[in-house]
Design a protein around this motif. Structure first.
Motif, PDB file in Angstrom:
ATOM      1  N   PRO A 194      36.348  48.456  52.033  1.00  0.00           N
ATOM      2  CA  PRO A 194      36.697  49.783  52.533  1.00  0.00           C
ATOM      3  C   PRO A 194      35.934  50.878  51.783  1.00  0.00           C
ATOM      4  CG  PRO A 194      38.641  48.648  51.640  1.00  0.00           C
ATOM      5  CD  PRO A 194      37.450  47.816  51.355  1.00  0.00           C
ATOM      6  N   ARG A 195      35.719  51.972  52.427  1.00  0.00           N
ATOM      7  CA  ARG A 195      35.056  53.114  51.799  1.00  0.00           C
ATOM      8  C   ARG A 195      35.834  53.525  50.549  1.00  0.00           C
ATOM      9  NH1 ARG A 195      33.472  57.566  55.701  1.00  0.00           N
ATOM     10  NH2 ARG A 195      31.789  56.069  55.914  1.00  0.00           N
ATOM     11  N   GLY A 196      35.112  53.752  49.467  1.00  0.00           N
ATOM     12  CA  GLY A 196      35.719  54.195  48.216  1.00  0.00           C
ATOM     13  C   GLY A 196      36.286  53.073  47.361  1.00  0.00           C
ATOM     14  N   ALA A 197      36.089  51.813  47.760  1.00  0.00           N
ATOM     15  CA  ALA A 197      36.618  50.686  46.976  1.00  0.00           C
ATOM     16  C   ALA A 197      35.920  50.610  45.627  1.00  0.00           C
ATOM     17  CB  ALA A 197      36.426  49.381  47.745  1.00  0.00           C
ATOM     18  N   ARG A 198      36.647  50.175  44.621  1.00  0.00           N
ATOM     19  CA  ARG A 198      36.094  50.023  43.275  1.00  0.00           C
ATOM     20  C   ARG A 198      35.326  48.706  43.199  1.00  0.00           C
ATOM     21  NH1 ARG A 198      37.367  51.420  37.643  1.00  0.00           N
ATOM     22  NH2 ARG A 198      35.442  50.731  36.678  1.00  0.00           N
ATOM     23  N   VAL A 199      34.050  48.779  42.815  1.00  0.00           N
ATOM     24  CA  VAL A 199      33.192  47.597  42.695  1.00  0.00           C
ATOM     25  C   VAL A 199      32.909  47.353  41.213  1.00  0.00           C
ATOM     26  CG1 VAL A 199      30.972  46.559  43.305  1.00  0.00           C
ATOM     27  CG2 VAL A 199      32.118  48.094  44.926  1.00  0.00           C
ATOM     28  N   TYR A 200      33.135  46.119  40.776  1.00  0.00           N
ATOM     29  CA  TYR A 200      32.867  45.699  39.402  1.00  0.00           C
ATOM     30  C   TYR A 200      31.677  44.750  39.433  1.00  0.00           C
ATOM     31  CZ  TYR A 200      37.669  47.326  38.723  1.00  0.00           C
ATOM     32  OH  TYR A 200      38.818  48.077  38.697  1.00  0.00           O
ATOM     33  N   HIS A 201      30.818  44.840  38.432  1.00  0.00           N
ATOM     34  CA  HIS A 201      29.601  44.022  38.476  1.00  0.00           C
ATOM     35  C   HIS A 201      29.056  43.660  37.101  1.00  0.00           C
ATOM     36  CE1 HIS A 201      27.626  47.857  37.740  1.00  0.00           C
ATOM     37  NE2 HIS A 201      28.361  48.329  38.715  1.00  0.00           N
ATOM     38  N   THR A 202      29.924  43.587  36.081  1.00  0.00           N
ATOM     39  CA  THR A 202      29.439  43.286  34.727  1.00  0.00           C
ATOM     40  C   THR A 202      29.304  41.789  34.465  1.00  0.00           C
ATOM     41  OG1 THR A 202      31.607  43.155  33.661  1.00  0.00           O
ATOM     42  CG2 THR A 202      30.584  45.358  33.837  1.00  0.00           C
ATOM     43  N   GLY A 203      30.051  40.973  35.212  1.00  0.00           N
ATOM     44  CA  GLY A 203      30.073  39.546  34.945  1.00  0.00           C
ATOM     45  C   GLY A 203      31.192  39.142  33.999  1.00  0.00           C
ATOM     46  N   ASN A 204      31.871  40.153  33.439  1.00  0.00           N
ATOM     47  CA  ASN A 204      33.017  39.915  32.557  1.00  0.00           C
ATOM     48  C   ASN A 204      33.996  41.074  32.705  1.00  0.00           C
ATOM     49  OD1 ASN A 204      34.507  38.465  30.625  1.00  0.00           O
ATOM     50  ND2 ASN A 204      33.750  39.788  28.997  1.00  0.00           N
ATOM     51  N   ASP A 205      34.473  41.241  33.923  1.00  0.00           N
ATOM     52  CA  ASP A 205      35.324  42.383  34.248  1.00  0.00           C
ATOM     53  C   ASP A 205      36.775  42.102  33.890  1.00  0.00           C
ATOM     54  OD1 ASP A 205      33.075  43.663  35.503  1.00  0.00           O
ATOM     55  OD2 ASP A 205      33.368  42.274  37.157  1.00  0.00           O
ATOM     56  N   GLN A 206      37.401  43.059  33.242  1.00  0.00           N
ATOM     57  CA  GLN A 206      38.808  42.950  32.876  1.00  0.00           C
ATOM     58  C   GLN A 206      39.572  44.000  33.654  1.00  0.00           C
ATOM     59  OE1 GLN A 206      39.448  42.775  28.656  1.00  0.00           O
ATOM     60  NE2 GLN A 206      37.633  41.506  28.343  1.00  0.00           N
ATOM     61  N   ILE A 207      40.473  43.532  34.508  1.00  0.00           N
ATOM     62  CA  ILE A 207      41.185  44.413  35.422  1.00  0.00           C
ATOM     63  C   ILE A 207      42.682  44.217  35.223  1.00  0.00           C
ATOM     64  CG2 ILE A 207      41.545  45.045  37.830  1.00  0.00           C
ATOM     65  CD1 ILE A 207      38.764  43.783  38.405  1.00  0.00           C
ATOM     66  N   ARG A 208      43.393  45.313  35.038  1.00  0.00           N
ATOM     67  CA  ARG A 208      44.844  45.257  34.878  1.00  0.00           C
ATOM     68  C   ARG A 208      45.521  45.103  36.229  1.00  0.00           C
ATOM     69  NH1 ARG A 208      46.721  48.553  29.888  1.00  0.00           N
ATOM     70  NH2 ARG A 208      46.310  46.874  28.443  1.00  0.00           N
ATOM     71  N   VAL A 209      46.525  44.248  36.269  1.00  0.00           N
ATOM     72  CA  VAL A 209      47.322  44.046  37.478  1.00  0.00           C
ATOM     73  C   VAL A 209      48.237  45.244  37.655  1.00  0.00           C
ATOM     74  CG1 VAL A 209      49.102  42.600  38.549  1.00  0.00           C
ATOM     75  CG2 VAL A 209      47.245  41.536  37.236  1.00  0.00           C
ATOM     76  N   GLY A 210      48.203  45.826  38.843  1.00  0.00           N
ATOM     77  CA  GLY A 210      49.084  46.942  39.153  1.00  0.00           C
ATOM     78  C   GLY A 210      50.369  46.446  39.798  1.00  0.00           C
ATOM     79  N   ARG A 211      51.327  47.323  39.946  1.00  0.00           N
ATOM     80  CA  ARG A 211      52.580  46.961  40.620  1.00  0.00           C
ATOM     81  C   ARG A 211      52.292  46.656  42.081  1.00  0.00           C
ATOM     82  NH1 ARG A 211      56.907  47.840  37.445  1.00  0.00           N
ATOM     83  NH2 ARG A 211      56.749  49.444  35.862  1.00  0.00           N
ATOM     84  N   GLY A 212      52.951  45.645  42.594  1.00  0.00           N
ATOM     85  CA  GLY A 212      52.792  45.287  44.002  1.00  0.00           C
ATOM     86  C   GLY A 212      51.569  44.414  44.228  1.00  0.00           C
ATOM     87  N   ALA A 213      50.973  44.578  45.391  1.00  0.00           N
ATOM     88  CA  ALA A 213      49.852  43.723  45.808  1.00  0.00           C
ATOM     89  C   ALA A 213      48.528  44.205  45.222  1.00  0.00           C
ATOM     90  CB  ALA A 213      49.758  43.700  47.323  1.00  0.00           C
ATOM     91  N   ASN A 214      47.728  43.252  44.743  1.00  0.00           N
ATOM     92  CA  ASN A 214      46.389  43.508  44.207  1.00  0.00           C
ATOM     93  C   ASN A 214      45.447  42.525  44.904  1.00  0.00           C
ATOM     94  OD1 ASN A 214      46.801  45.083  41.272  1.00  0.00           O
ATOM     95  ND2 ASN A 214      48.551  43.875  41.921  1.00  0.00           N
ATOM     96  N   TYR A 215      44.421  43.044  45.566  1.00  0.00           N
ATOM     97  CA  TYR A 215      43.501  42.196  46.328  1.00  0.00           C
ATOM     98  C   TYR A 215      42.082  42.359  45.799  1.00  0.00           C
ATOM     99  CZ  TYR A 215      47.373  42.151  49.656  1.00  0.00           C
ATOM    100  OH  TYR A 215      48.609  42.010  50.240  1.00  0.00           O
ATOM    101  N   PHE A 216      41.369  41.232  45.652  1.00  0.00           N
ATOM    102  CA  PHE A 216      40.000  41.244  45.142  1.00  0.00           C
ATOM    103  C   PHE A 216      39.145  40.288  45.962  1.00  0.00           C
ATOM    104  CE2 PHE A 216      42.965  42.019  41.677  1.00  0.00           C
ATOM    105  CZ  PHE A 216      42.502  43.241  41.193  1.00  0.00           C
ATOM    106  N   ILE A 217      37.909  40.706  46.215  1.00  0.00           N
ATOM    107  CA  ILE A 217      36.955  39.858  46.926  1.00  0.00           C
ATOM    108  C   ILE A 217      35.587  39.977  46.255  1.00  0.00           C
ATOM    109  CG2 ILE A 217      38.163  40.196  49.129  1.00  0.00           C
ATOM    110  CD1 ILE A 217      35.788  42.007  50.010  1.00  0.00           C
TER     111      ILE A 217
END
Length: 123
Positions: A83-106
Motif C-alpha cells: 500500500p502507498r506509504g507502507a514502511r519498507v525495511y531493507h537492512t538485512g537485520n531489521d528489528q521491528i516491535r510488535v504492535g497491539r493487534g494485527a501486524n502484517y509483513f511481506i
C-alpha cells in the motif's frame, strides 16, 4: 509525623510503579523470524504456535540484495501488494516491535510474497 508517613507511602507507591513498569519490559521477547533459516520463502506458517505480545521484537535476518520486509495492511498481506506509504525495511537485520493487534509483513520482491514470504503476527 504525618509528613513522614505520607513520604513513606509515596515512596512505596513509586517503587511499586517502577517495579510494575520494569517487569513489563522484562517480559518482552525477541523472535528471529523464520528461526534458524531466517526471513525466507515459506515462512508464512512460522508464527503458528507462538504467543506474541505487544512490545516483543521480531528480528528479520536476510540478504538485502534479494529480499526486504514491508509492514502492510491486511489487504496488502492478502493480495501481496504494498500500500502507498507502507514502511519498507531493507537492512538485512531489521528489528521491528510488535504492535497491539494485527501486524502484517511481506517481502515485496516479485513473487516472494506469493511463495510464502509473509507473516501475520498478533500482539
Amino acid at each position: 509525623m504525618s509528613q513522614g508517613r505520607c513520604s513513606a507511602t509515596f515512596a512505596t507507591a513509586m517503587m511499586l510503579c517502577l517495579l510494575v513498569l520494569h517487569s513489563g519490559v522484562a517480559e518482552a521477547a525477541i523472535y528471529r523470524v523464520g528461526g534458524a533459516g531466517g526471513w525466507t520463502f515459506n515462512t508464512v506458517s512460522w508464527p503458528s504456535g507462538k504467543r506474541f505480545r505487544a512490545g516483543d521484537t521480531l528480528v528479520f535476518s536476510y540478504n538485502p540484495a534479494f529480499h526486504n520486509v514491508v509492514a502492510v495492511t491486511k489487504a496488502g498481506y492478502d493480495s501481496c501488494t504494498v500500500p502507498r506509504g507502507a514502511r519498507v525495511y531493507h537492512t538485512g537485520n531489521d528489528q521491528i516491535r510488535v504492535g497491539r493487534g494485527a501486524n502484517y509483513f511481506i517481502c515485496s520482491y516479485q513473487g516472494h510474497c506469493q511463495s510464502g514470504m509473509k507473516i501475520a503476527v498478533f500482539g
